[in-house]
Design an enzyme around this catalytic site. Structure first.
Site, short mmCIF file in Angstrom:
data_model
loop_
_atom_site.label_atom_id
_atom_site.label_comp_id
_atom_site.label_asym_id
_atom_site.label_seq_id
_atom_site.Cartn_x
_atom_site.Cartn_y
_atom_site.Cartn_z
N CYS A 150 0.89 -1.14 -0.06
CA CYS A 150 0.12 0.03 0.01
C CYS A 150 0.87 1.26 -0.08
O CYS A 150 1.53 1.41 1.03
CB CYS A 150 -0.69 0.02 1.19
SG CYS A 150 -1.77 1.65 1.21
N CYS A 195 -0.51 4.14 2.81
CA CYS A 195 -0.41 3.90 4.15
C CYS A 195 -0.27 2.35 4.44
O CYS A 195 0.80 2.06 4.34
CB CYS A 195 -1.80 4.35 4.69
SG CYS A 195 -3.15 3.90 3.60
N SER A 196 -1.37 1.67 4.83
CA SER A 196 -1.17 0.20 5.20
C SER A 196 -2.27 -0.68 4.87
O SER A 196 -2.63 -1.37 5.53
CB SER A 196 -0.74 0.22 6.55
OG SER A 196 -1.81 0.79 7.46
N CYS A 197 -2.98 -0.32 3.89
CA CYS A 197 -4.24 -0.92 3.72
C CYS A 197 -3.83 -2.71 3.35
O CYS A 197 -2.84 -2.84 2.76
CB CYS A 197 -4.88 -0.60 2.32
SG CYS A 197 -5.45 1.09 2.64
#
Ligand SMILES: [Co+2]
Length: 236
Positions: free
Chosen positions: A135, A138-140
């Protein structure tokens, strides 16, 4: 109580992404920058801790209930779920077809469903194609099958280098691909999260579904590693 906590976690991570995807991504990009400048703990971590202390102090939540929720995230919603999905796909061609066509529905057949996984897409590794998930903003991450993302997945170096130099990243994880293998990098978002269906390793023809699941690592489902037999270690 659980709902409160879950709602807060969801708000903190998804940032209203469903309603305002562009805004959410812009906010996420802002967070990314501050993350790169900060040592841990981040503002968010401190805010969560403060909020938790305050709620417990005022008797509004029970710490045991919070612990139970954290335990669920760590042990029940985690990469062992994904490993079961992969093993099923390896032994059941009809399931694999459904998984590639409609991942959330196929995954729900095994009883795995939760937030942060309403829209998931499974991408299949083959001898000529290797898939890698990141991602960039961010951190999906697909929570129902992989749980919470590891720290490196959220790090700025991984997020940028997975795109710029995917083969370099793979080498750091000990994964060397032949030159004629195409690397495809998939950029997850809050709207669509990817899972890699790794190749079933040779020598596993007589193994049961359960034995196969034990071979499947989190790293292989993110695409930074392959599933090996015998197992080469790696993060479960
Ligand atoms: Co993200």
């Amino acid at each position: 109580m659980d709902e409160t906590r879950r709602g807060f976690l969801k708000a903190a991570t998804a940032a209203g992404a469903a309603a305002f995807p562009d805004l959410a991504r812009a906010q996420a990009a802002g967070q990314v920058q501050s993350h790169t400048q900060q040592a841990v703990p981040s503002d968010l971590t401190l805010r969560v801790k403060s909020l938790e202390s305050l709620l417990v102090e005022k008797g509004l939540v029970d710490r045991a209930a919070l612990d139970a929720l954290v335990d669920t995230m760590e042990h029940k919603v985690g990469p062992r779920n994904g490993a079961q999905v992969v093993a099923r796909a390896w032994v059941d061609p009809a399931f694999k077809r459904r998984l590639l066509e409609d991942a959330p529905a196929a995954i729900a057949e095994l009883g795995f469903r939760s937030g942060q996984g309403e829209h998931m897409l499974v991408v299949e590794n083959t001898p000529k194609v290797h898939n890698l998930v990141v991602c960039t903003l961010c951190s999906c991450y697909p929570w129902p099958v992989l749980g919470l993302p590891p720290v490196w997945y959220k790090s700025a170096p991984y997020r940028s280098r997975a795109v710029i130099d995917p083969r370099g990243i793979l080498l750091e994880f000990g994964t060397q691909l032949a030159d004629d293998v195409e690397v495809r990098v998939w950029d997850s978002t809050a709207e669509l999260r990817y899972i890699v269906l790794p190749e079933r390793p040779a020598g596993t023809e007589s193994m049961t579904e359960e034995q196969l699941a034990a071979l499947v690592t989190r790293d292989a489902m993110v695409g930074v590693a392959k599933v090996t037999f015998p197992p080469s270690g790696g993060n479960q």
